[in-house]
Design a protein around this motif. Structure first.
Motif, PDB file in Angstrom:
ATOM      1  N   TYR A 136       0.850  -1.190   0.000  1.00 41.56           N
ATOM      2  CA  TYR A 136       0.000   0.000   0.000  1.00 41.56           C
ATOM      3  C   TYR A 136       0.878   1.230   0.000  1.00 41.56           C
ATOM      4  N   TYR A 179       0.725   5.002   0.690  1.00 40.16           N
ATOM      5  CA  TYR A 179      -0.106   5.994   1.366  1.00 40.16           C
ATOM      6  C   TYR A 179      -0.217   7.287   0.569  1.00 40.16           C
ATOM      7  N   ASP A 216      -2.404   6.604  -2.184  1.00 34.57           N
ATOM      8  CA  ASP A 216      -3.612   6.004  -1.622  1.00 34.57           C
ATOM      9  C   ASP A 216      -4.121   4.852  -2.488  1.00 34.57           C
ATOM     10  N   LEU A 262      -3.023   0.466  -3.702  1.00 29.81           N
ATOM     11  CA  LEU A 262      -2.128  -0.687  -3.665  1.00 29.81           C
ATOM     12  C   LEU A 262      -1.272  -0.681  -4.922  1.00 29.81           C
ATOM     13  N   LYS A 272      -9.056  -6.622  -0.387  1.00 30.13           N
ATOM     14  CA  LYS A 272      -8.030  -6.098   0.517  1.00 30.13           C
ATOM     15  C   LYS A 272      -7.612  -7.121   1.575  1.00 30.13           C
ATOM     16  N   THR A 330       0.442  -0.641   8.700  1.00 27.85           N
ATOM     17  CA  THR A 330       0.039  -0.179   7.370  1.00 27.85           C
ATOM     18  C   THR A 330      -0.956  -1.135   6.734  1.00 27.85           C
ATOM     19  N   TYR A 387      -4.684  -0.090   5.548  1.00 29.14           N
ATOM     20  CA  TYR A 387      -5.175  -0.277   4.179  1.00 29.14           C
ATOM     21  C   TYR A 387      -6.380  -1.218   4.126  1.00 29.14           C
TER      22      TYR A 387
END
Length: 648
Positions: free
Chosen positions: A169, A171, A174, A176, A245, A558, A562
């Motif tokens: 992921y 950040y 934002d 994958l 996810k 993280t 996510y």
């Protein structure tokens, strides 16, 4: 400008110091290569950082290790990727391969804050100047080199490539992303601490091996047409993780466990139409291997090309000594074990003292070692009592949920290092600047001798190795949040604070304890932060060392951020994601500021916690005992208050 230089000098940063001659560094220009009598380099390294010839800077370490093995190594620091690409051409084609690293930090952490706002400086650049590297230098540098020299192998390394070796992921975007190999044209990633794999790789290429046929070196990652073998781990594909996810969360459990094994398995992940193969880590480096890396002829100073310019990251570590690698804390928000592993690899006392004595000869040395440390300062020479148990262990942390019964936490070897360093006549004082795991020193010891040494360690740490302020990281006050963080109960911090305060009183010291806290970590709600404010007020802290949680690749936290799920339990966990939610949590750090009072009171009313308004703004926490929502407990004959969470 003059005022700025004066301020920096007052902070201990000297300018225009005598630097060693250029020939003692790795060459950075064609002229420097010619001065050494080279027509061609064997290996050319491109780095997003300035070139500082110090064992804390990865490009210098890899360059020196390859040099020791007999290779001609040149380095191009912070090449200009926006002009005619002359920096990528100036040294020509290497005989063996190009090495590429974004630098000592992930470029996106380096460039942006937790709120995704651009930072105005770069600690790894002369003058702290921003903009001397692109976002994702691993991708940018590799692609340029492959366009210019398509037949030369490009090997990516460093923290950015290492922690983006599988689907991850991002950040800042934002979303994958696949393994960084899918976005860059590098032939291979060397992940983790790269001394051993890069030497083996250089030997293979020198003997005529095609990079595509080099498939068995540990700590390497590459695309392949081969298929998984028996006993290998096959992750859910990148495309499957995009659709679900939870698959990404489940993948991470395997990745973390294999990174922390003595003998890991090969990991595979399908990305697009091809498979990425991730070979397991080497076992931890031996003491002899650690010494060999740190004893190389580093000048310990920036390259002369930066004369007259300060490099903030170097200023922080120039008089420091790193004693070991690895960390078995396993904190949920930390990437150390994914890059260095959880098993500690320590240097010998002789190697450490040799480096300390070298620091003493530096022209700006005033008698103070800024840090005798490591990833966690007090894990030096620690490990399992029974190594056979360690070789079978898959625990990500040796300290959480409670210390491993096989762990030897004897601080005696560390005290011996401190005493030996402090006995050197040029040393006035040695400080511990790295993070200290007070829970490790306070954990039960296996023998009374070790228990005595651990108590002595805490006493000497406080009395002899603190520069007036000791920074430690309880991270939060809520046990529920701390459990997600893989950190010990806040009660242990209270006990440590008592030790700290009593030691200061005993020796007539006036030192401060500076706790470090994180807001918006997975599992943390606004009410947890409100209670944190009340508890830290009770302890008479006005917090300074604080930050919002920033999701970085290859951490448990993280993956929770996510996916919304814990990789090990499958439990759904709340995480603050919007800027509004994060600011609502962060404001409680600064309850004592007049400009924060109105917003905090409004928030506490919205949370139906008027009792906490009374604690923060109607007198001391102790006077608030008896308010609805609090209970009084006895703690060493001293009253304290514990907020009780209410349910709506």
């Amino acid at each position: 400008m003059a005022k700025d230089i004066k301020n920096r000098k007052q902070q201990g940063v000297e300018y225009n110091l005598p630097l060693p001659p250029k020939k003692l560094y790795l060459p950075t220009s064609r002229d420097e290569m010619e001065d050494l009598g080279w027509e061609q380099a064997d290996i050319i390294l491109f780095s997003g950082d300035a070139y500082v010839d110090h064992p804390s800077f990865g490009a210098a370490v890899i360059g020196r290790v390859l040099q020791k093995a007999g290779y001609k190594v040149a380095i191009v620091p912070q090449p200009n990727w926006r002009d005619d690409l002359r920096d990528f051409k100036k040294l020509g084609k290497p005989r063996l391969f190009f090495g590429v690293s974004a630098g000592a930090m992930d470029s996106m952490v380096n460039h942006y804050t937790a709120n995704r706002r651009m930072r105005h400086d770069d600690a790894y650049t002369p003058g702290g100047r921003h903009g001397m590297r692109p976002d994702y230098p691993t991708i940018v540098y590799s692609n340029i080199l492959k366009e210019l020299y398509p037949d030369v192998p490009v090997i990516a390394g460093g923290i950015e490539a290492s922690l983006r070796r599988v689907s991850h992921y991002d950040y800042w975007l934002d979303r994958l992303r696949p393994s960084i190999l899918a976005d860059c044209k590098a032939d291979m990633i060397v992940y983790g601490m790269g001394e051993r794999p890069v030497i083996e790789l250089a030997k293979r290429i020198e003997t005529g091996a095609n990079i595509k046929d080099v498939t068995d070196i540990p700590q390497t990652v590459f695309f392949t047409d081969d298929s998984p073998g028996e006993g290998d781990i096959v992750l859910r594909s990148y495309e499957e993780c995009l659709k679900n996810k939870k698959f990404q969360s489940l993948n991470f459990k395997h990745i973390e466990e294999e990174s922390n094994k003595y003998h890991g398995s090969i990991i595979w992940q399908k990305t697009g139409e091809k498979m990425i193969r991730i070979n397991p880590m080497y076992p931890p480096m031996t003491q002899e291997e650690m010494d060999a890396s740190f004893d190389l002829p580093y000048t310990r100073m920036p390259h002369p090309r930066y004369r007259g310019k300060h490099i903030p990251a170097y200023d922080m570590i120039r008089h420091s000594v790193n004693m070991h690698r690895g960390c078995f804390g396993g904190c949920a928000f930390c990437t150390i074990s994914a890059h260095q592993g959880k098993f500690i690899a320590s240097r010998s006392k002789e190697s450490i003292l040799k480096e300390v004595k070298k620091v003493c000869t530096m022209p700006d040395f005033k008698g103070y070692i800024s840090d005798l440390g490591g990833p966690s300062a007090n894990m030096y020479a620690m490990g399992g009592l029974d190594k056979n148990i360690c070789e079978k262990c898959v625990r990500p942390s040796c300290l959480h949920p409670k210390p491993c019964p096989n762990l030897n936490n004897d601080h005696t070897p560390l005290l011996e290092i401190y005493h030996a360093v402090d006995s050197i006549k040029e040393i006035k004082k040695s400080f511990i600047g790295s993070g200290v795991r007070y829970d490790l020193a306070m954990a039960p010891a296996k023998t009374e001798k070790a228990a005595t040494a651990n108590r002595q360690y805490l006493s000497e740490l406080i009395t002899d190795h603190v520069s007036g302020r000791l920074k430690v990281a309880p991270e939060h006050t809520s046990d529920a949040v701390l459990n997600v963080m893989r950190k010990p109960s806040f009660e242990l911090f209270r006990k440590f604070k008592t030790i700290f305060d009593n030691t200061n009183r005993k020796y007539g010291l006036r030192q401060q304890l500076i706790p470090y806290f994180i807001s918006s970590h997975p599992g943390c709600r606004e009410e947890d932060m409100a209670e944190l404010a009340c508890i830290t007020k009770e302890l008479d802290f006005h917090l300074e060392q604080v930050q919002d949680f920033t999701p970085t690749p290859m951490t448990v936290a993280t993956e929770i951020y996510y996916s919304g799920y814990h990789p090990y339990t499958g439990e759904k966990i709340f995480t603050a994601r919007t800027e509004r939610e994060k600011l609502a949590q962060r404001q409680f750090f600064f309850w004592y500021k007049p400009e924060s009072r109105r917003a905090i009171i409004d928030s506490l009313r919205r949370l139906h916690r008027p009792d906490l308004i009374d604690v923060l703004y109607s007198g001391s926490a102790r006077n608030a005992v008896g308010h609805k929502g609090f209970e009084k407990r006895d703690n060493h004959s001293k009253s304290r208050i514990i907020p009780k969470r209410r349910t709506k």
